[in-house]
Design a protein around this motif. Structure first.
Motif, PDB file in Angstrom:
ATOM      1  N   UNK A 148       0.952  -1.350   0.104  1.00  0.00           N
ATOM      2  CA  UNK A 148       0.030   0.038  -0.132  1.00  0.00           C
ATOM      3  C   UNK A 148       0.787   1.147  -0.030  1.00  0.00           C
ATOM      4  N   UNK A 149       0.640   2.314  -0.848  1.00  0.00           N
ATOM      5  CA  UNK A 149       1.027   3.589  -1.001  1.00  0.00           C
ATOM      6  C   UNK A 149       2.338   3.853  -1.700  1.00  0.00           C
ATOM      7  N   UNK A 150       2.857   2.452  -2.212  1.00  0.00           N
ATOM      8  CA  UNK A 150       4.039   2.540  -3.090  1.00  0.00           C
ATOM      9  C   UNK A 150       3.725   3.033  -4.498  1.00  0.00           C
ATOM     10  N   UNK A 151       2.958   2.303  -5.280  1.00  0.00           N
ATOM     11  CA  UNK A 151       2.353   2.753  -6.820  1.00  0.00           C
ATOM     12  C   UNK A 151       3.419   2.367  -7.719  1.00  0.00           C
ATOM     13  N   UNK A 152       3.009   2.701  -8.846  1.00  0.00           N
ATOM     14  CA  UNK A 152       3.891   2.432 -10.103  1.00  0.00           C
ATOM     15  C   UNK A 152       4.897   3.140 -10.352  1.00  0.00           C
ATOM     16  N   UNK A 153       5.037   4.376  -9.515  1.00  0.00           N
ATOM     17  CA  UNK A 153       6.319   5.203  -9.786  1.00  0.00           C
ATOM     18  C   UNK A 153       7.451   4.566  -9.402  1.00  0.00           C
ATOM     19  N   UNK A 154       7.239   3.548  -7.962  1.00  0.00           N
ATOM     20  CA  UNK A 154       8.437   3.171  -7.475  1.00  0.00           C
ATOM     21  C   UNK A 154       8.663   1.663  -8.403  1.00  0.00           C
ATOM     22  N   UNK A 155       7.641   0.984  -8.708  1.00  0.00           N
ATOM     23  CA  UNK A 155       7.705  -0.134  -9.479  1.00  0.00           C
ATOM     24  C   UNK A 155       8.602  -0.055 -10.697  1.00  0.00           C
ATOM     25  N   UNK A 156       7.995   1.027 -11.537  1.00  0.00           N
ATOM     26  CA  UNK A 156       8.890   1.447 -12.751  1.00  0.00           C
ATOM     27  C   UNK A 156      10.401   1.520 -12.637  1.00  0.00           C
ATOM     28  N   UNK A 157      10.582   2.478 -11.584  1.00  0.00           N
ATOM     29  CA  UNK A 157      12.019   2.927 -11.275  1.00  0.00           C
ATOM     30  C   UNK A 157      12.853   1.644 -11.007  1.00  0.00           C
ATOM     31  N   UNK A 158      12.371   0.836 -10.003  1.00  0.00           N
ATOM     32  CA  UNK A 158      12.980  -0.325  -9.627  1.00  0.00           C
ATOM     33  C   UNK A 158      13.246  -1.257 -10.836  1.00  0.00           C
ATOM     34  N   UNK A 159      12.147  -1.529 -11.469  1.00  0.00           N
ATOM     35  CA  UNK A 159      12.010  -2.512 -12.867  1.00  0.00           C
ATOM     36  C   UNK A 159      13.175  -1.894 -13.591  1.00  0.00           C
ATOM     37  N   UNK A 160      13.400  -0.539 -14.045  1.00  0.00           N
ATOM     38  CA  UNK A 160      14.253  -0.183 -14.871  1.00  0.00           C
ATOM     39  C   UNK A 160      15.802  -0.253 -14.345  1.00  0.00           C
ATOM     40  N   UNK A 161      15.806  -0.019 -13.215  1.00  0.00           N
ATOM     41  CA  UNK A 161      17.178  -0.120 -12.529  1.00  0.00           C
ATOM     42  C   UNK A 161      17.851  -1.490 -12.517  1.00  0.00           C
ATOM     43  N   UNK A 162      16.839  -2.422 -12.037  1.00  0.00           N
ATOM     44  CA  UNK A 162      17.298  -3.799 -11.969  1.00  0.00           C
ATOM     45  C   UNK A 162      17.580  -4.307 -13.714  1.00  0.00           C
ATOM     46  N   UNK A 163      16.654  -3.967 -14.575  1.00  0.00           N
ATOM     47  CA  UNK A 163      17.010  -4.445 -15.868  1.00  0.00           C
ATOM     48  C   UNK A 163      18.366  -3.932 -16.239  1.00  0.00           C
ATOM     49  N   UNK A 164      18.657  -2.464 -16.099  1.00  0.00           N
ATOM     50  CA  UNK A 164      19.857  -2.063 -16.426  1.00  0.00           C
ATOM     51  C   UNK A 164      21.124  -2.663 -15.961  1.00  0.00           C
ATOM     52  N   UNK A 165      20.865  -3.322 -14.568  1.00  0.00           N
ATOM     53  CA  UNK A 165      21.929  -3.985 -13.947  1.00  0.00           C
ATOM     54  C   UNK A 165      22.161  -5.335 -14.516  1.00  0.00           C
ATOM     55  N   UNK A 166      21.039  -6.124 -14.664  1.00  0.00           N
ATOM     56  CA  UNK A 166      21.150  -7.241 -15.183  1.00  0.00           C
ATOM     57  C   UNK A 166      21.217  -7.674 -16.769  1.00  0.00           C
ATOM     58  N   UNK A 167      20.875  -6.597 -17.475  1.00  0.00           N
ATOM     59  CA  UNK A 167      20.882  -7.009 -18.788  1.00  0.00           C
ATOM     60  C   UNK A 167      22.352  -6.842 -19.455  1.00  0.00           C
ATOM     61  N   UNK A 168      22.833  -7.759 -20.438  1.00  0.00           N
ATOM     62  CA  UNK A 168      24.207  -7.324 -21.194  1.00  0.00           C
ATOM     63  C   UNK A 168      23.832  -6.366 -22.106  1.00  0.00           C
ATOM     64  N   UNK A 169      25.040  -5.769 -22.352  1.00  0.00           N
ATOM     65  CA  UNK A 169      25.219  -4.519 -23.184  1.00  0.00           C
ATOM     66  C   UNK A 169      24.362  -3.543 -22.958  1.00  0.00           C
ATOM     67  N   UNK A 170      24.340  -2.989 -21.470  1.00  0.00           N
ATOM     68  CA  UNK A 170      23.324  -2.106 -21.130  1.00  0.00           C
ATOM     69  C   UNK A 170      23.608  -0.700 -21.350  1.00  0.00           C
ATOM     70  N   UNK A 171      24.708  -0.403 -22.260  1.00  0.00           N
ATOM     71  CA  UNK A 171      25.122   0.815 -22.417  1.00  0.00           C
ATOM     72  C   UNK A 171      24.265   1.654 -23.444  1.00  0.00           C
ATOM     73  N   UNK A 172      23.362   0.680 -23.993  1.00  0.00           N
ATOM     74  CA  UNK A 172      22.240   1.623 -24.723  1.00  0.00           C
ATOM     75  C   UNK A 172      21.180   1.779 -24.197  1.00  0.00           C
ATOM     76  N   UNK A 173      20.935   1.747 -22.823  1.00  0.00           N
ATOM     77  CA  UNK A 173      19.700   2.115 -22.061  1.00  0.00           C
ATOM     78  C   UNK A 173      19.690   3.663 -22.054  1.00  0.00           C
ATOM     79  N   UNK A 174      18.789   4.201 -22.329  1.00  0.00           N
ATOM     80  CA  UNK A 174      18.593   5.865 -22.487  1.00  0.00           C
ATOM     81  C   UNK A 174      18.885   6.305 -23.760  1.00  0.00           C
ATOM     82  N   UNK A 175      19.131   5.490 -24.583  1.00  0.00           N
ATOM     83  CA  UNK A 175      19.350   5.844 -26.061  1.00  0.00           C
ATOM     84  C   UNK A 175      18.435   5.034 -27.049  1.00  0.00           C
ATOM     85  N   UNK A 176      17.237   4.464 -26.316  1.00  0.00           N
ATOM     86  CA  UNK A 176      16.320   3.881 -27.184  1.00  0.00           C
ATOM     87  C   UNK A 176      16.389   2.333 -27.193  1.00  0.00           C
TER      88      UNK A 176
END
Length: 500
Positions: free
Chosen positions: A270-298
């Motif tokens: 309760x109270x967290x919402x989609x903003x926290x979920x999307x931020x954590x999901x994006x950060x997690x994906x950027x850390x675990x994904x190979x070749x993550x240097x393209x994040x932020x560029x499309x």
């Protein structure tokens, strides 16, 4: 399991009635249009249309089905302006701008919008399936989260920000601090002290999130377009006919699954919402994904992760509302109010006393997710053609949408000056190569962090040890340390290997 199957059967019998089915489709379509207006968002869309649904004299289950359709329709609609105009429709769509808008600018808006639709469909459906199977048990666990656990969750989210966006982590952290400072503006609820108000009465209650997001994103984007037009650097965007392919879906399938899991489990808190979920999901994906240097560029993964997460979070937020009567987000708080308006008491007994409402609403969410996909995929080309509008007309269009979006919700002329001022501030930050997303996330997380820290210290009488006295909190602090330390360790290890 028999009870679930029986309940779903009864729910589909309600949701598939021609009248209720038409309400699902109307809600999804209207929600998509409402969400596409920058700043309106699902919470304001549902709040605006609640009196209409009540005034029409609809049965409770039909009214809830309509409002829920508007809810997840607006969740998807907010991504349209994020991807095409770089103006997020709500807090959960901030992360979508990071890779969605670069895709649109390089002529792949149709591909971005269609991938967003598919990721949203999967995230939403994943959440509804989990809600059907184990909603009450998960909700019971979620409410064991104490204020000190929420503080730890916010620390974990802040730790994820460190390498979330941009190539310069120092600038990312500075931007997050700016967001925290903006969140602290206004009267302190506990002491009554005015913080950073400078004698301006219109900001004594703080700055509305809508004003911050429209100013920093919408007006800053407008000033950026004007600057390019004046300097002759403005180039027409290519006519876009791209569409998501099976190769794209195969490339992002695990990203979508990870985002859905993260989004759902954060959404039920309760109270967290989609903003926290999307931020954590994006950060997690950027850390675990190979070749993550393209994040932020499309990067497609940078779009799929937050999109699946925020729709899963929207479904997850319904779990505590339906099973315990505790709203999981601002929008579900309004839906809770709608239930009470119809003299329906949400909670564990609702599944026994009013199964046509509880299971009818859940069944309508299955139908709504399919309807969103069916409605929006054919319209992707139409939405993408928005970018073919000449830039000299697109600039005032963004300004008009931004001002209408803000004034229709807050109705305060002072806030129109505020979004202009914040727009200039955001434009300067862009010129200095700051990412604006951490400012918004710092603003959103800062309020949650302060509120829960105050609650925790009030419970303990000022004893700070309460912040580390639960298993949930310790686990989250460990995860926060891991996401900060591991990338540094891996970087040094890689450097040693290269030097050797």
């Amino acid at each position: 399991m028999d009870a679930v199957i029986s309940g779903l059967s009864a729910g589909f019998a309600v949701a598939l009635q021609p009248f209720n089915l038409s309400l699902v489709l109307i809600g999804c379509f209207a929600g998509t249009l409402i969400g596409a207006l920058p700043g309106i968002g699902p919470i304001n869309g549902v709040a605006i249309l609640l009196p209409i649904a009540y005034g029409l004299g609809l049965p409770p289950e039909s009214a809830l089905i309509l409002l829920a359709g508007i809810y997840y329709g607006a969740e998807y609609g907010g991504r349209i302006s994020s991807i095409l105009l770089n103006v997020p429709g709500d807090a959960g769509a901030v992360m979508t701008t990071l890779d969605g808008n670069p895709l649109a600018k390089r002529g792949e808006a149709g591909r971005a919008l269609s991938l967003s639709a598919v990721a949203s469909f999967f995230g939403g459906t994943f959440a509804v399936v989990l809600m059907s199977l184990s909603g009450p048990a998960l909700a019971s666990y979620a409410v064991t989260f104490s204020p000190s656990d929420y503080v730890a969750l916010m620390v974990f989210a802040f730790a994820s920000l460190a390498s979330l966006v941009g190539s310069n982590s120092v600038k990312t952290l500075l931007a997050a601090v700016m967001g925290l400072m903006l969140a602290s503006i206004g009267i302190d609820a506990n002491t009554g002290v005015a913080r950073y108000t400078f004698g301006i009465p219109d900001i004594l209650a703080g700055i509305d999130f809508l004003v911050v997001v429209i100013g920093l994103f919408g007006m800053a984007e407008l000033l950026h377009l004007v600057e390019q037009q004046v300097t002759g650097k403005l180039k027409p965007l290519a006519l876009d006919k791209s569409f998501v392919s099976m190769k794209d879906l195969a490339f992002t399938k695990w990203t979508i699954l990870r985002g859905s899991v993260i989004g759902f489990f954060i959404g039920i808190l309760p109270g967290t919402g989609a903003s926290v979920a999307s931020a954590v999901a994006y950060g997690t994906e950027k850390r675990v994904a190979p070749n993550s240097e393209n994040f932020g560029k499309g990067d497609l993964r940078g779009l799929a992760a937050p999109e699946s997460a925020n729709n899963a979070a929207a479904g997850g937020a319904m779990v505590p509302m339906l099973t315990l009567g505790i709203p999981g987000s601002g929008t579900t708080a309004i839906l809770l109010g709608a239930l009470l308006l119809f003299n329906v008491t949400p909670g564990p007994l609702m599944f026994e006393q009013r199964p046509e409402i509880a299971w009818g609403l859940i069944a309508s969410m299955y139908i709504g997710n399919v309807a969103l996909l069916v409605i929006n995929l054919p319209l992707v080309g139409l939405f993408a053609r928005l970018l073919t509008i000449p830039q000299q007309y697109l600039t005032p269009l963004i300004a008009v949408l931004a001002f209408i979006g803000v004034y229709s919700v807050v109705s305060n002329p002072h806030d129109l000056y505020m979004i202009t001022l914040l727009g200039v501030f955001g434009w300067i930050l862009r010129k200095l190569d700051f990412s604006l997303a951490p400012v918004i996330l710092g603003f959103v997380l800062g309020g949650l962090f302060e509120d829960n820290l105050r609650r925790a210290l009030s419970i303990s009488g000022g004893d700070w040890s309460i912040l580390v006295n639960s298993g949930n909190a310790i686990m989250l602090y460990v995860l926060a340390a891991v996401v900060v330390v591991v990338p540094i360790w891996l970087g040094r290890r890689k450097k040693k290997v290269v030097e050797a």
